[in-house]
Enzyme design. Structure first.
Site, short mmCIF file in Angstrom:
data_model
loop_
_atom_site.label_atom_id
_atom_site.label_comp_id
_atom_site.label_asym_id
_atom_site.label_seq_id
_atom_site.Cartn_x
_atom_site.Cartn_y
_atom_site.Cartn_z
N ASP A 80 14.01 -38.72 -50.95
CA ASP A 80 14.90 -37.57 -50.92
C ASP A 80 15.26 -37.35 -49.44
O ASP A 80 14.61 -37.89 -48.54
CB ASP A 80 14.23 -36.33 -51.53
CG ASP A 80 15.28 -35.28 -51.92
OD1 ASP A 80 16.44 -35.36 -51.44
OD2 ASP A 80 14.96 -34.36 -52.70
C1 BGC Z 1 18.19 -32.82 -52.65
C2 BGC Z 1 18.63 -34.02 -53.45
C3 BGC Z 1 19.99 -34.46 -53.00
C4 BGC Z 1 19.93 -34.77 -51.51
C5 BGC Z 1 21.25 -35.22 -50.92
C6 BGC Z 1 18.26 -33.09 -51.16
O1 BGC Z 1 17.97 -31.96 -50.41
O2 BGC Z 1 16.87 -32.47 -53.00
O3 BGC Z 1 18.65 -33.72 -54.81
O4 BGC Z 1 20.40 -35.57 -53.72
O5 BGC Z 1 19.52 -33.59 -50.81
O6 BGC Z 1 22.15 -34.18 -50.85
#
Ligand code: BGC
Length: 711
Positions: free
Chosen positions: A228
């Site tokens: 993530d």
């Molecule tokens: C979120 C993800 C997301 C990623 C990119 C993260 O903070 O938890 O779900 O895909 O950011 O935006």
């Protein structure tokens, strides 16, 4: 692309670049070897392809269809909806040159206050897994990859960046990993995104058992594991654990650590090669130029309304619904015009069209009449983004006070009251016994208004069934007193999640899992067992076309389901095959660790904890005033969808700052907050000014990225 040949030609520097992202959403290209840059994008209910180099929520994104959220689609109990939605999103991805969609969200809804529940399907693993797998199949059938997220036990938001989910092996295996397992085995997703949090002390990004032992060795996953955004702590440990790609990347520290570890032998180059190989194969399979075919935006908008109508849950109806098209209606509630149709955070989409209930009523020529003259009052109520968002958990399960008092006031008039709800997660419904009808739309996507009107006026028949229990009060929820309150999240209820808990302990609920009414009636036979198969016949005994869900429960657990669409008088027999394989028994034991001390400040401290020291407070205020500035700017924009989205983005930024750690912020900020600066700020917060300044002034040196090299 011959991946092995390319791998053989790659230098260690190129390998270290390939295993980390760049420009927020892309992989690092290697021009010398013809390796292109793969584009990822949020996800999950439509595309958030940001213009420019992107960030986590504020910058405008390209217009795309805002489909119904997972909370809504789950209540349809119809994998076909997810498959078609996935195909449509993939067409939009192809048009914008996006190669992998960041979604679907597969986490179990453990507690109704989790701010991100709208992005998840269900409290039940089989339902979540089946629907998630269908979406993966839909997206990938059009040549676009997906990323199953957030792997795993990311079930709350307040401490998601550094939280430690303490749970038993039984709960982990039988509940929380199940939807992922189902989707991985059935739909072979291109990638899996590992979560920010720790599980029983180990960060998911460094969890070899999770990322390699279970995911690859047991389930046979052969794609890419990405982090993530900002979830990597120790890049070398992460590589050893099986984390291929660090996102969003552009973090000098990670490349530096890889290069040093290869040089001093503490990282086996084979581990680096494994990650490169997975990434190269992924690029080879999914990279392609953007498609020149413009998506059929209107058709996608229609699909939104169709799915939203199939998923809305009729929770109560004393016969007032469907409304007579000629009846005089008193229409009220902020959400009539300002429908809440999507959630806040990284999933926020810039919609191609927007049809609120007010728009759809106007199209039908239906307008509000004075209260004392009406046949029924229709109230559009629900949660706004102020209450529910990625980045923080809700404080309580209540609807806003003004909405509750308006509903009470209307009930006192003696008129029939119809409540239409928009929400990403259950709310307490203290008025449930007093009103005539409740229609729950969840967050129905950009064309939700059309769906509401179709359902209220009987052009469509509601057929959604709850994919999660609606408790009477928050106090009835297991773990309600500890949820989201500490960095250690204790999963004390074990496998008794959702309906498994309420049923076992005979706790009365407002509306149970699997519940939803219709304008027609159905009769169902008992399930008949034949070896591993179970059959049930469903008959539409009413006067309207409608749909019902056959639900098979064995030992109190959902073991199979199918939705059937029936004309009046029509019958269909549903057959469900159940896996009768030996169930592995896992342990219910686990240790609850003490939360780490709040002082001294470390790179893992929650940002809001910085306020404990003098310099930490200054730093905290500085960051927060930046976020406040963004909010002020957004508030000054002209009214409209852009302003709403900008406000949501700024609020999200505030929440993210508050709940983040300096380490995770640095790992997700690319070049804007380098690791040496974050480390320096920690020192300064602890009062060690000179040491802190020295760190800040000593950048981490790394070779140029392959894309920066002159050819
Ligand atoms: C979120 C993800 C997301 C990623 C990119 C993260 O903070 O938890 O779900 O895909 O950011 O935006």
């Amino acid at each position: 692309m011959d991946t092995e040949k390319i791998l053989a030609k790659m230098t260690v520097e190129e390998k270290a670049a390939l295993v980390s992202g760049t420009d927020f959403m892309y992989t690092n290209p290697i021009p010398r070897l013809g390796v292109p840059s793969l584009c990822t994008s949020d996800g999950p209910h439509g595309l958030r392809k940001q213009k420019g180099s992107g960030d986590n929520g504020i910058s405008a994104s390209e217009p795309a269809t805002a489909f119904p959220t997972a909370a809504c689609t789950a209540s349809g109990w119809n994998p076909d909806n997810l498959r078609r939605m996935g195909e449509a999103i993939a067409e939009e991805c192809r048009y914008y040159g996006v190669h992998t969609l960041l979604g679907p969200g597969m986490n179990i809804k453990r507690n109704p206050l989790c701010g991100r529940n709208f992005e998840y399907f269900s409290e039940d693993p089989l339902l979540a897994g089946t629907l998630g797998a269908a979406m993966v199949e839909g997206v990938q059938s059009k040549g676009v990859g997906v990323s199953l997220k957030h792997f795993a036990l990311n079930n709350s938001e307040n401490y998601r960046f550094m939280g430690n989910s303490a749970a038993s092996e039984n709960a982990i295996r039988s509940i929380y990993l199940k939807p992922f397992e189902y989707a991985v085995k059935r739909a072979r997703p291109a990638t899996v995104m590992c979560a920010y949090n720790r599980i029983n002390g180990t960060y998911c990004s460094e969890n070899k058992r999770l990322l390699t032992g279970i995911l690859r060795d047991e389930w046979g996953f052969d794609g890419v594991v990405m982090s993530d955004w900002g979830a990597v702590r120790d890049r070398v440990e992460a590589l050893k654990a099986g984390l291929d790609l660090e996102m969003p990347g552009d973090t000098a520290i990670c490349r530096r650590r890889i290069l040093d570890a290869v040089a001093d032998g503490s990282l086996d180059v084979n581990d680096l090669d494994k990650a490169c190989r997975n990434i190269l194969k992924w690029i080879d399979k999914y990279y392609r130029p953007a498609s020149e075919t413009t998506p059929d935006w209107e058709a996608h908008n229609d699909l939104c309304a169709e799915i939203a109508a199939d998923c809305a849950v009729l929770m109560k109806n004393d016969g007032v619904l469907p409304l007579d098209k000629r009846s005089k209606l008193y229409i009220t509630g902020e959400l009539f015009k300002n429908m809440r149709y999507q959630g806040a955070g990284s999933s926020m989409i810039n919609p191609t069209f927007l049809t609120s209930p007010a728009d759809a009523f106007e199209t039908r020529g239906i307008f509000s009449v004075p209260l004392d003259e009406c046949d029924a009052a229709v109230v559009f109520a629900g949660l706004t983004d102020m209450y529910e968002s990625e980045g923080c958990d809700r404080e309580n399960m209540k609807l806003p006070e003004d909405q509750l008092s308006e509903i009470d006031m209307l009930c006192e008039t003696g008129k029939k009251v119809v409540v239409v709800l928009f929400d990403g997660s259950p709310v307490e419904l203290p008025f449930a016994d007093k009103v005539s009808a409740i229609l729950n739309m969840y967050l129905p996507g950009q064309n939700g208004g059309t769906a509401v009107a179709d359902l209220l006026f009987g052009d469509k028949n509601p057929s959604g069934k709850l994919a999660e229990t609606w408790p009477v009060r928050y106090e009835d929820v297991p773990g309600h007193d500890t949820f989201g309150k500490s960095v250690v999240e204790v999963y004390a209820e074990g496998v008794e999640v959702g309906y498994r808990y309420y049923n076992k302990h005979n706790v009365p609920v407002r509306y149970p899992f699997g519940f939803g009414l219709s304008y027609t009636t159905f009769e169902k036979t008992d399930w008949i067992k034949d070896k591993n198969s179970y059959s049930q016949t469903v008959t539409n005994t009413g006067g309207r076309f409608g749909a019902e869900v056959a639900q098979l429960y064995i030992g109190g657990e959902l073991c199979g389901f199918e939705k059937v669409y029936l004309q009046p008088g029509e019958s269909k027999t549903v057959t469900v095959t159940v896996d009768d394989g030996q169930k592995t028994v896992y342990s219910d034991e686990f240790t609850v660790p003490d939360p780490p001390p709040k002082l001294p400040i470390t790179l893992e401290s929650r940002f809001s904890d910085l306020r404990q020291t003098f310099f930490g407070r200054i730093l905290y205020k500085g960051m927060m005033s930046y976020a406040d500035g963004e909010l002020k700017k957004a508030n000054k924009m002209p009214d409209g969808a852009d302003k709403n989205n900008a406000i949501k983005g700024a609020l999200f930024l505030k929440r993210i700052f508050d709940s983040n750690s300096l380490r995770s912020l640095s790992m997700s900020a690319g070049r804007s907050l380098p690791y040496n600066v974050a480390s320096g700020l920690v020192e300064i917060s602890n009062g060690r000014l000179i040491r802190g300044l020295r760190l800040i002034l000593t950048p981490i040196k790394v070779p140029k990225l392959p894309k920066e090299e002159k050819e």
